[in-house]
Design an enzyme around this catalytic site. Sequence first.
Site, short mmCIF file in Angstrom:
data_model
loop_
_atom_site.label_atom_id
_atom_site.label_comp_id
_atom_site.label_asym_id
_atom_site.label_seq_id
_atom_site.Cartn_x
_atom_site.Cartn_y
_atom_site.Cartn_z
N LYS A 10 59.17 72.51 69.41
CA LYS A 10 58.35 73.48 68.66
C LYS A 10 58.23 74.79 69.44
O LYS A 10 57.93 74.78 70.63
CB LYS A 10 56.96 72.88 68.37
CG LYS A 10 56.12 73.78 67.49
CD LYS A 10 54.95 73.05 66.89
CE LYS A 10 54.06 73.98 66.07
NZ LYS A 10 54.73 74.62 64.95
N HIS A 14 52.65 68.25 69.44
CA HIS A 14 53.87 68.36 68.62
C HIS A 14 55.09 68.06 69.49
O HIS A 14 55.03 68.12 70.72
CB HIS A 14 54.03 69.79 68.07
CG HIS A 14 53.27 70.04 66.81
ND1 HIS A 14 51.97 70.47 66.82
CD2 HIS A 14 53.64 69.93 65.50
CE1 HIS A 14 51.56 70.62 65.56
NE2 HIS A 14 52.55 70.30 64.75
#
Length: 268
Positions: free
Chosen positions: A160, A156
């Site tokens: 995040k 990701h």
Amino acid sequence: MAVEDVANQKRVLVVGALGRMGEQIRAQVAIHPELRLGAALERAGHPDLGSAVEEDVVVTDDVKAALQGCDVVIDFSIPTATLTNLHAAADAGVAYVTGTTGLSVEERAEVAALAQRIPVIHAANFSLAVNVLGWLSREASRLLGDEFDAELFEIHHKAKRDAPSGTALFLAEAVAKGRNQSLEDHQVLERAGDIGARPDAAIGIQTLRGGDNPGEHTVMFVGNGERVELIHRSATREHFASGAVRAAAWLVGRGAGLYPIDQVFGLK
Ligand code: NAD
């Protein structure tokens, strides 16, 4: 659109309205025939409080005022904000859809308790394809059995906050279910140093972070001389937002309860 159609549209409060997902949610609400933006909530102290996101919608940090006149909330924010705003929605009798990840076991239990008062959907991933991947992972795990070692990895974007991703945990849970195992007892989140041989029943989850990647998940079943890989790659956040908006339209008018996202997609 006819005047009566606009009057019948359900009003959506977007929590985290100026975040990455909040922006996508507002765009999807704007093109949904049954929904319109009713209010936009952001954290206290956000520099853009008071700015207009639509002609008649100004960003606020007052949840009680924001809930007035709204039929459903869509919330992609942070766990503490989700719990606070879910309490307020339960008091106001407003339906709640949330995709916030990183909730603790206790926080998830609190969501379930509040869902006894209002209809709620809480899903780690609102993509139809990822939910189908969950189903495939469970069935592959069941059919391949314990001769294949289950390992997952996810990547990701670097902003995040939670790790592993809620989606990786959802997929790992599906693998565990396929083998009648408890994920909590068998998940391996870190490997370093002299760790010895891999326990047979382990479910490994590795986390990568970097750039602006909206999310990729791989579920591997590693055997002797062969390997199965199931992969989902997101190139945008649009499908998460369209799934959440579809869930919101589906949820309005239902009785209290914690509804699984599979039911919205007709996967059961
Ligand atoms: P982001 O940081 O871009 O946005 C979060 C927003 O919430 C920010 O604008 C922040 O100011 C706001 N916020 C924080 N506290 C608040 C409060 N008390 N009241 C109102 N707003 C508040 O993050 P993001 O990338 O949009 O992700 C948000 C969440 O959604 C994360 O938990 C992420 O993992 C999750 N997510 C879920 C899915 C899914 O399909 N379920 C998909 C993508 C992201």
